[in-house]
Design a protein around this motif. Structure first.
Motif, PDB file in Angstrom:
ATOM      1  N   ARG A   1      15.345  24.674  11.849  1.00  0.00           N
ATOM      2  CA  ARG A   1      14.928  25.764  12.735  1.00  0.00           C
ATOM      3  C   ARG A   1      16.086  26.721  13.008  1.00  0.00           C
ATOM      4  NH1 ARG A   1      12.870  21.629  16.027  1.00  0.00           N
ATOM      5  NH2 ARG A   1      14.304  22.280  17.673  1.00  0.00           N
ATOM      6  N   ALA A   2      17.260  26.163  13.262  1.00  0.00           N
ATOM      7  CA  ALA A   2      18.418  27.008  13.596  1.00  0.00           C
ATOM      8  C   ALA A   2      18.793  27.875  12.401  1.00  0.00           C
ATOM      9  CB  ALA A   2      19.600  26.157  14.026  1.00  0.00           C
ATOM     10  N   LEU A   3      18.725  27.309  11.211  1.00  0.00           N
ATOM     11  CA  LEU A   3      19.042  28.081  10.013  1.00  0.00           C
ATOM     12  C   LEU A   3      18.005  29.176   9.821  1.00  0.00           C
ATOM     13  CD1 LEU A   3      21.231  27.946   7.752  1.00  0.00           C
ATOM     14  CD2 LEU A   3      19.497  26.895   6.331  1.00  0.00           C
ATOM     15  N   HIS A   4      16.737  28.801  10.001  1.00  0.00           N
ATOM     16  CA  HIS A   4      15.642  29.741   9.839  1.00  0.00           C
ATOM     17  C   HIS A   4      15.744  30.885  10.843  1.00  0.00           C
ATOM     18  CE1 HIS A   4      11.576  31.037   8.810  1.00  0.00           C
ATOM     19  NE2 HIS A   4      11.337  31.142  10.094  1.00  0.00           N
ATOM     20  N   GLU A   5      16.188  30.564  12.076  1.00  0.00           N
ATOM     21  CA  GLU A   5      16.215  31.559  13.146  1.00  0.00           C
ATOM     22  C   GLU A   5      17.179  32.702  12.818  1.00  0.00           C
ATOM     23  OE1 GLU A   5      18.695  31.152  16.174  1.00  0.00           O
ATOM     24  OE2 GLU A   5      17.726  32.623  17.479  1.00  0.00           O
ATOM     25  N   SER A   6      18.309  32.377  12.211  1.00  0.00           N
ATOM     26  CA  SER A   6      19.268  33.459  11.980  1.00  0.00           C
ATOM     27  C   SER A   6      19.625  33.644  10.508  1.00  0.00           C
ATOM     28  CB  SER A   6      20.556  33.192  12.771  1.00  0.00           C
ATOM     29  OG  SER A   6      21.370  32.275  12.074  1.00  0.00           O
TER      30      SER A   6
ATOM     31  N   ARG B   1      27.793  26.184   3.810  1.00  0.00           N
ATOM     32  CA  ARG B   1      29.134  25.973   3.269  1.00  0.00           C
ATOM     33  C   ARG B   1      29.123  24.913   2.190  1.00  0.00           C
ATOM     34  NH1 ARG B   1      32.973  25.420   8.401  1.00  0.00           N
ATOM     35  NH2 ARG B   1      32.980  23.278   7.662  1.00  0.00           N
ATOM     36  N   ASP B   2      30.039  25.026   1.246  1.00  0.00           N
ATOM     37  CA  ASP B   2      29.985  24.094   0.130  1.00  0.00           C
ATOM     38  C   ASP B   2      30.602  22.735   0.460  1.00  0.00           C
ATOM     39  OD1 ASP B   2      32.606  24.695   0.124  1.00  0.00           O
ATOM     40  OD2 ASP B   2      32.660  25.648  -1.847  1.00  0.00           O
ATOM     41  N   ASP B   3      31.100  22.581   1.702  1.00  0.00           N
ATOM     42  CA  ASP B   3      31.533  21.233   2.083  1.00  0.00           C
ATOM     43  C   ASP B   3      30.401  20.479   2.761  1.00  0.00           C
ATOM     44  OD1 ASP B   3      31.331  22.477   4.493  1.00  0.00           O
ATOM     45  OD2 ASP B   3      33.332  21.972   5.202  1.00  0.00           O
ATOM     46  N   GLY B   4      29.198  21.052   2.722  1.00  0.00           N
ATOM     47  CA  GLY B   4      28.038  20.355   3.255  1.00  0.00           C
ATOM     48  C   GLY B   4      27.643  20.779   4.653  1.00  0.00           C
ATOM     49  N   GLU B   5      28.532  21.475   5.349  1.00  0.00           N
ATOM     50  CA  GLU B   5      28.166  21.955   6.683  1.00  0.00           C
ATOM     51  C   GLU B   5      27.315  23.214   6.572  1.00  0.00           C
ATOM     52  OE1 GLU B   5      28.595  20.280   9.272  1.00  0.00           O
ATOM     53  OE2 GLU B   5      30.290  18.951   8.886  1.00  0.00           O
ATOM     54  N   TRP B   6      26.484  23.445   7.581  1.00  0.00           N
ATOM     55  CA  TRP B   6      25.670  24.653   7.608  1.00  0.00           C
ATOM     56  C   TRP B   6      26.178  25.567   8.714  1.00  0.00           C
ATOM     57  CZ3 TRP B   6      19.787  22.948   7.345  1.00  0.00           C
ATOM     58  CH2 TRP B   6      19.580  22.252   6.142  1.00  0.00           C
ATOM     59  N   LEU B   7      26.239  26.857   8.416  1.00  0.00           N
ATOM     60  CA  LEU B   7      26.589  27.863   9.410  1.00  0.00           C
ATOM     61  C   LEU B   7      25.435  28.846   9.538  1.00  0.00           C
ATOM     62  CD1 LEU B   7      30.234  28.779   8.260  1.00  0.00           C
ATOM     63  CD2 LEU B   7      29.505  26.929   9.794  1.00  0.00           C
ATOM     64  N   ASP B   8      25.245  29.392  10.741  1.00  0.00           N
ATOM     65  CA  ASP B   8      24.244  30.457  10.862  1.00  0.00           C
ATOM     66  C   ASP B   8      24.897  31.795  10.507  1.00  0.00           C
ATOM     67  OD1 ASP B   8      25.582  31.462  13.069  1.00  0.00           O
ATOM     68  OD2 ASP B   8      24.201  30.605  14.529  1.00  0.00           O
ATOM     69  N   ALA B   9      24.119  32.886  10.623  1.00  0.00           N
ATOM     70  CA  ALA B   9      24.607  34.191  10.169  1.00  0.00           C
ATOM     71  C   ALA B   9      25.815  34.663  10.975  1.00  0.00           C
ATOM     72  CB  ALA B   9      23.480  35.228  10.259  1.00  0.00           C
TER      73      ALA B   9
ATOM     74  N   GLY C   1      28.182  32.702  11.765  1.00  0.00           N
ATOM     75  CA  GLY C   1      29.302  31.835  11.416  1.00  0.00           C
ATOM     76  C   GLY C   1      29.410  30.626  12.335  1.00  0.00           C
ATOM     77  N   TRP C   2      28.395  30.404  13.145  1.00  0.00           N
ATOM     78  CA  TRP C   2      28.420  29.279  14.080  1.00  0.00           C
ATOM     79  C   TRP C   2      27.860  28.028  13.408  1.00  0.00           C
ATOM     80  CZ3 TRP C   2      25.799  31.984  18.911  1.00  0.00           C
ATOM     81  CH2 TRP C   2      26.617  33.041  19.314  1.00  0.00           C
ATOM     82  N   LEU C   3      28.511  26.918  13.649  1.00  0.00           N
ATOM     83  CA  LEU C   3      28.103  25.650  13.054  1.00  0.00           C
ATOM     84  C   LEU C   3      26.709  25.232  13.521  1.00  0.00           C
ATOM     85  CD1 LEU C   3      29.284  23.256  11.312  1.00  0.00           C
ATOM     86  CD2 LEU C   3      29.816  22.155  13.500  1.00  0.00           C
ATOM     87  N   ILE C   4      25.918  24.721  12.588  1.00  0.00           N
ATOM     88  CA  ILE C   4      24.601  24.180  12.922  1.00  0.00           C
ATOM     89  C   ILE C   4      24.689  22.655  12.912  1.00  0.00           C
ATOM     90  CG2 ILE C   4      22.227  23.926  12.099  1.00  0.00           C
ATOM     91  CD1 ILE C   4      22.412  26.792  11.034  1.00  0.00           C
ATOM     92  N   GLU C   5      24.428  22.033  14.038  1.00  0.00           N
ATOM     93  CA  GLU C   5      24.400  20.570  14.124  1.00  0.00           C
ATOM     94  C   GLU C   5      23.388  20.054  13.104  1.00  0.00           C
ATOM     95  OE1 GLU C   5      24.827  19.845  18.972  1.00  0.00           O
ATOM     96  OE2 GLU C   5      23.560  18.532  17.787  1.00  0.00           O
TER      97      GLU C   5
END
Lengths: 193, 193
Positions: free
Chosen positions: B118-123, B128-136, B138-142
């Motif tokens: 949902r958080a990714l979809h929202e923004s 990131r290629d280390d497996g973490e997700w950031l929103d638009a 640049g904030w980390l997505i849990e």
């Protein structure tokens, strides 16, 4: 004299500069005469094999943050809107824990607008002619002139004796944080800074 | 035998059918063997002159809701996303109060997706290629495979002994609510329904 402990709540743990902000907040808190309890310190230095077990990692973070809140004397919460019209929900849970635990909860937001303005802006909706505001889904918008939901804004007020401090700036701006440290010095140390 | 009290938390108070939903939830809760404590009942029947004093009205609602939570045995929280990627912040504060107050907190969401989706979809953001997700921003997505922020999802789990129940439907769908009543019957009454 024992230094009161302040838990530093907020969404900064998700920002790219999380480590740097935690360091600055810890330093400011220490300089103000308190012992900082910072959730960022619970996220660091964990071995890769633990990080790989995501659910267990989540449980450990929850437990560590909960224990910090349990033992703190006060909370300073960054209530700036996060991924929506309201404060970060994790921070909101921590505010609730603090209120029920009898902690002083101080809060600040870096978005000075009323919650109602943000909620209306977020979805754009009709404004009913009886004075109530609805969003585009037809859901009622709380309109009490507060910074956020009643439970957030009035909760802070009731537990700490101060309104949520409003200023305007980026989510990691520290103006409100410093004001809350001043509140805490007065309430917990009986000192005026 | 004294009937355990369950506080019914959620954003339904803001829906156009708030009164009807509160009535149905109260009825289901009573039929399950509990005494419902419903925040909607704190909003109703207030005289117009009180409603006109918005800040005082907000304080009264906070106090009434807080007292209900203070005296309840358990909370059932509707954690369906509300005006953003996460649960209603007012509900989140109440969940936090319940956890720190030693209440059993049960929760359900009518959006079965992981919070991270949902958080990714929202923004919409980079991954990131280390497996973490950031929103638009640049904030980390849990990304723990949870329904919401760690403090919400794991808080419910730790206090009540059950994971947040996931199904899919409109925000006022009662499937999850009924499941939580079943959890509560087992935990509080030692009965299987």
């Amino acid at each position: 004299m024992r230094r009161p402990k302040i838990y530093l709540a907020g969404p900064e743990v998700f920002l790219p500069n999380a480590v740097e902000i935690a360091r600055i907040k810890n330093q400011l808190t220490t300089e103000a005469g308190f012992l900082p309890l910072n959730p960022m310190d619970n996220n660091l230095g964990k071995p890769p094999e633990l990080r790989a077990d995501r659910e267990r990692f989540a449980d450990l973070i929850f437990q560590a943050d909960f224990e910090m809140i349990y033992e703190c004397d006060a909370i300073i919460a960054n209530l700036t809107p996060f991924r929506g019209a309201s404060a970060d929900v994790g921070t909101a849970v921590e505010v609730g824990m603090g209120i029920m635990g009898g902690k002083k909860v101080f809060g600040y937001t870096n978005d000075f607008r009323d919650y109602a303005i943000r909620a209306l802006h977020e979805s754009e909706g009709p404004i009913r002619d009886d004075g109530e505001w609805l969003d585009a889904r037809g859901w009622l918008i709380e309109r009490f002139g507060l910074t956020d939901s009643i439970m957030v804004d009035r909760g802070v007020r009731r537990s700490g004796g101060y309104d949520v401090y409003r200023s305007n700036g980026p989510i990691d701006d520290l103006t409100g944080f410093k004001v809350c440290l001043g509140y805490a010095r007065y309430v917990l140390l009986n000192e005026v800074s």
